[in-house]
Design an enzyme around this catalytic site. Structure first.
Site, short mmCIF file in Angstrom:
data_model
loop_
_atom_site.label_atom_id
_atom_site.label_comp_id
_atom_site.label_asym_id
_atom_site.label_seq_id
_atom_site.Cartn_x
_atom_site.Cartn_y
_atom_site.Cartn_z
N HIS A 359 0.95 -1.27 -0.03
CA HIS A 359 -0.03 -0.13 0.00
C HIS A 359 0.99 1.18 -0.04
CE1 HIS A 359 -4.11 -1.60 0.58
NE2 HIS A 359 -3.38 -2.53 1.16
N LYS A 540 -10.26 13.47 4.05
CA LYS A 540 -9.17 12.17 3.92
C LYS A 540 -8.42 12.42 5.09
CE LYS A 540 -8.12 13.32 -0.22
NZ LYS A 540 -8.06 12.05 -1.02
N ARG A 541 -7.54 11.43 5.39
CA ARG A 541 -6.49 11.68 6.47
C ARG A 541 -5.87 12.86 6.34
NH1 ARG A 541 -6.14 8.02 10.88
NH2 ARG A 541 -4.52 9.28 11.50
N LYS A 546 -0.93 14.34 1.40
CA LYS A 546 -2.21 14.66 0.56
C LYS A 546 -2.39 16.08 0.46
CE LYS A 546 -4.35 10.77 2.60
NZ LYS A 546 -5.10 9.78 1.62
N THR A 648 -9.15 5.79 -2.80
CA THR A 648 -10.60 5.39 -3.06
C THR A 648 -11.60 6.22 -2.66
OG1 THR A 648 -10.72 4.50 -0.80
CG2 THR A 648 -10.19 2.91 -2.42
N LYS A 652 -15.40 7.29 -5.04
CA LYS A 652 -16.69 7.64 -4.43
C LYS A 652 -17.16 8.78 -4.77
CE LYS A 652 -14.93 5.74 -0.01
NZ LYS A 652 -14.23 6.05 1.25
C1 LIG Z 1 -13.05 6.34 1.50
C2 LIG Z 1 -12.50 6.76 2.79
C3 LIG Z 1 -11.13 6.97 2.95
C4 LIG Z 1 -9.96 7.07 1.93
O1 LIG Z 1 -10.04 8.26 1.44
P1 LIG Z 1 -8.91 8.60 0.33
O2 LIG Z 1 -9.43 10.03 -0.11
O3 LIG Z 1 -8.89 7.72 -0.66
O4 LIG Z 1 -7.65 8.86 1.53
C5 LIG Z 1 -10.87 7.42 4.36
N1 LIG Z 1 -11.66 7.64 5.31
C6 LIG Z 1 -13.18 7.04 5.01
C7 LIG Z 1 -13.94 7.46 6.27
C8 LIG Z 1 -13.45 6.80 4.05
O5 LIG Z 1 -14.64 6.67 3.70
#
Ligand SMILES: *Cc1c(COP(=O)(O)O)cnc(C)c1O
Length: 803
Positions: A359, A540-541, A546, A648, A652
């Site tokens: 990852h 996101k985190r 990022k 991911t 979404k």
């Molecule tokens: C999808 C998701 C992530 C991953 O998000 P990225 O933008 O790909 O880092 C992290 N936390 C939650 C709660 C998510 O639903």
């Protein structure tokens, strides 16, 4: 046939209502006039759970009867979120359940929102595991998820004066009716102790201490209830609950101390998503769940098979990242010490059975354990790891040092996982390619067939069907609901992008979601938001790679520009942030404070007439994502190219009709391919360009000098314009940008600014924007996690899905 009883599926809302009332009365023990919202939620959950059990038994029975290959997905994290609504929808009772509950005088949304959000993960990696569970059930693959039942999941975030504050998460404080404790399933997991040589390659390991791994099972029903798998989570229990003699001597606390110590193993999730934890407790957590899972799957294998050589034909074990990599040594240990195999035979079997998902490309993020620590916690495993390393060296006498498992007094878990696995996969095309060229270049040269790509995906059940009913209904009206299990069907929407009526439908669905979100945010102190503004979302985190910092710098620059040119036709924007920083990650926490400080300044500026707002709701988690994503117009995927393995969140958003502004990183590359370059806003340095910049030691000065907007914002940050009470607060951020800009924020700023202005312009052409939005949705078929799971089944596991 052992199954003797099945609850009949309700025919209508009245029948379901009576099942709910039955549970309220006899399971929860409350009369309607005293029932709280939680009581109603639990009663509903029990009524739905009843309907999941018989199909679950049926799947288990069938998987034994058919003896198909089973997949075991070992993951330290499962970010599953709430389960009720997803289960209701997966078994096809969404509308009926709502009617039943409202008939009982309860508000559907409020009852659903009462469920705690199970945050047994940090972010993308854990959420991927949760989407994969849903997909493995939906495609009918016999599979088990194995992980840890943390007492406390990811911490709860709040803001005190704009600073992140962490509190323990208490998801188990309420009853958790989805899980079943299997009291008969317990394994003794040892640590430390001594090893004495046995016959041949075998040894006798006498652990110095041990805990019990206790199993808790959650059914995972797939779409249509056709197949149901199990998520089995392990909880650490003491061998003895209580030391009676110490109690009798008056040592009341000491009497319970050993028990408390044992339980710490599954007490908390490590809240760090990308930096490894070189801590003994972490190693113990990893071994604890890997060992329990392997013993459990071996037990299941041996029920119907005597011949161990069949193991690779009947079992595939997927290691989600290096966290379960100690499982390589554990499986070999079990085969040698418990089953009398030779090391060579055991290694071959293990290597036919195990697979590893990488990852991260950051070499410093691949786990390493000190030799001494491994020796003291897992002495027998250290011996086995040494044997694996020696064997690898014997087979590859010219191997370079970077391919060693043990080097400089450390055990490299990435190399152990690679060498012990049959297949190693990256999670997007770009990531897999970079993996071959960087972190695993030398191992790839030795084993050129081992690395494969399986691009990540997300489940369209949760991430469209359940979270966005407006869009779901619109799609169903036009192309039916086959897309829910065959997301490529969305292609049928492509021609509708040119149809005004469809675009209107999209517009209306999005607007309704934005109104709902605005109300939700207003309840959280965001003030009034304009639902016709562009909702620009980065959730996101919080991590430097990022680049939330890039986003907030651009926001501040935009604020400057709007004040300078107040009469320009600025479109209204709402900048929405969400995300947690690891508690020990000071720079990320400072960036959160910066976002909140800049936000406060902008939100208080009346001269903007509400055309720019910054909101940052605290405690981003799965259920917040389910509210924000359907309401987003613009998805921020702006990581430093080469650093986001896949992402991911990006998928979404596109599925829900948001347009992406992003770098050519992770799966953004494939999203661009799927939607066409004219329907996505790509900017910035490529991975190769970033690499080249860094090679010569990136100097940010020229970029800052060349862009007066950027120079001004950095000066404002440094001079305390956003922190008047504490002018030095953000000096560190200025310093980073000027002198150690590893994430090349300054190098990408100008391009980011320029593309944001193009987005301003595109936003004004409403029909065209909606067209792009429709094309984004239509192109998302390949980002279903069903597709990912089918890829794994074919390319990695060699396992068959249901007919
Ligand atoms: C999808 C998701 C992530 C991953 O998000 P990225 O933008 O790909 O880092 C992290 N936390 C939650 C709660 C998510 O639903």
């Amino acid at each position: 046939m052992s199954f003797t009883h099945a609850v009949t599926r309700p025919e209508n809302a009245d029948e379901l209502a009576s099942a709910i009332l039955g549970h309220l009365t006899y399971t929860i023990g409350k009369p309607t006039d005293a029932a709280t919202r939680s009581d109603w939620r639990l009663a509903l959950t029990h009524a739905i759970r009843d309907l999941v059990i018989a199909p679950w038994f049926d799947s288990v029975r069938r998987s034994y009867a058919e003896d198909r290959k089973r997949v075991y997905y070992l993951s330290m994290e499962f970010l599953i979120g709430r389960l009720l609504e997803d289960a209701v929808d997966n078994i096809g009772l969404g509308d009926m359940a709502r009617d039943a509950l409202e008939g009982l005088g309860q508000d559907w949304r409020e009852v659903l929102d009462d469920e705690p959000d199970a945050a047994l993960g940090n972010g993308g990696l854990g959420r991927l595991a949760a989407c994969f569970l849903d997909s493995m059930s939906t495609v009918g693959l016999p599979a088990h998820g194995y992980g840890i039942r943390y007492d406390h999941g990811l911490f709860r975030q709040s803001f005190h004066d704009g600073w992140q504050v962490e509190e323990a998460e208490e998801w188990l404080r309420q009853a958790h009716p989805w899980e079943f404790q299997r009291r008969e399933v317990q394994y003794r997991i040892g640590f430390g102790g001594t090893v004495t040589p046995g016959e041949g390659d075998a040894a006798h390991w006498e652990p110095g201490d041990a805990v019990l791994a206790a199993a808790y099972d959650t059914p995972v029903p797939g779409w249509g209830g056709k197949w149901t798998n199990t998520l089995r989570l392990w909880s650490a229990k003491p061998e003895r609950l209580f030391e009676l003699d110490r109690f009798n001597q008056g040592d009341f606390v000491g009497a319970a101390a050993p028990a408390i110590l044992a339980q710490t193993i599954s007490r908390v999730l490590y809240p760090d998503d990308t930096t490894p934890q070189g801590k003994e407790l972490r190693l113990k957590q990893e071994y604890f769940f890997s060992a329990a899972s392997i013993r459990d799957l071996m037990r299941r294998f041996l029920i119907d098979h005597e011949d161990l050589s069949q193991l690779p034909d009947k079992v595939a074990i997927q290691l989600n990242d290096t966290h379960p990599a100690i499982g390589v040594a554990e499986l070999i240990r079990v085969l040698i010490d418990d089953h009398g195999m030779s090391f060579d035979a055991a290694f071959e079997l293990a290597r036919g059975t195990l697979h590893y998902t990488n990852h991260t490309l950051m070499p410093e993020a691949l786990e390493r354990w000190g030799w001494d620590l491994m020796q003291s916690v897992l002495p027998r495993h250290l011996q086995i790891i040494e044997m694996i390393d020696r064997r690898h060296e014997a087979e590859n006498p010219d191997r370079p040092d970077v391919t060693r498992i043990i080097d400089h007094g450390e055990i490299r878990m990435g190399n152990l996982a690679f060498i012990g696995s049959c297949r190693v996969n990256g999670v997007s095309a770009l990531h897999t390619d970079l993996m071959k060229r960087t972190v695993f270049a030398d191992l790839h040269a030795l084993h050129p067939d081992r690395i494969v790509n399986v691009t990540n995906g997300v489940t369209p059940r949760r991430w469209i069907n359940t979270c966005n009913p407006g869009l779901r209904n619109l799609i169903n009206d036009r192309i039916g609901d086959g897309w829910v299990t065959d997301l490529d069907e969305l292609e049928k929407l492509r021609p509708l992008a040119d149809e005004a009526g469809f675009r209107e439908g999209l517009d209306a669905a999005k607007r309704a979601n934005k109104v709902r979100l605005s109300n939700w945010l207003a309840d959280r102190g965001a003030g009034t938001l304009d639902p016709d503004a562009l909702f620009d979302v980065q959730i996101k985190r919080l991590h430097e790679y990022k680049r939330q910092l890039l986003n907030i710098l651009e926001t501040a620059a935009l604020w400057n520009e709007m004040r300078e040119h107040p009469d320009r036709d600025w479109p209204s924007r709402v900048k929405i942030f969400g995300g947690k920083a690891a508690p020990g990650y000071a720079q990320a926490k400072l960036i959160i404070k910066l976002i909140n400080d800049i936000g406060a300044k902008i939100n208080a500026d009346e001269s903007l007439r509400g055309r720019l707002k910054v909101v940052y709701p605290a405690n981003y988690n799965v259920s917040m994502a389910e509210k924000l994503i359907p309401a987003a117009d613009l998805s921020e995927q702006i990581s430093t190219a080469g650093m986001e393995a896949s992402g991911t969140g990006n998928m979404k958003f596109s599925m829900n009709g948001a347009l992406t502004v992003g770098t050519l990183d992770g799966a953004n590359v494939e999203i661009r391919e799927a939607v066409g370059p004219e329907n996505i806003f790509i900017f910035g340095k490529t991975a190769d360009e970033v690499h080249a910049l860094r090679e010569h030691g990136y100097d940010s000065r020229p970029a800052i000098e060349a862009d007066p907007r950027l120079a001004r914002v950095i000066s404002q940050i440094e001079s305390g314009e956003f922190s008047p009470g504490d002018p030095d607060r953000f000096k560190g951020i200025g310093d980073t940008l000027r002198h150690h800009d590893w994430f090349v924020v300054t190098a990408d700023f100008s391009a980011y600014w320029a593309i944001q202005r193009r987005i301003d312009d595109a936003w004004k052409h409403r029909e065209d924007w909606l067209r792009k939005s429709a094309i984004n949705i239509a192109g998302m078929g390949r980002f279903s996690s069903d597709r990912s799971i089918r890829n794994y089944a074919e390319r990695v596991w060699q396992a068959e899905t249901m007919e």
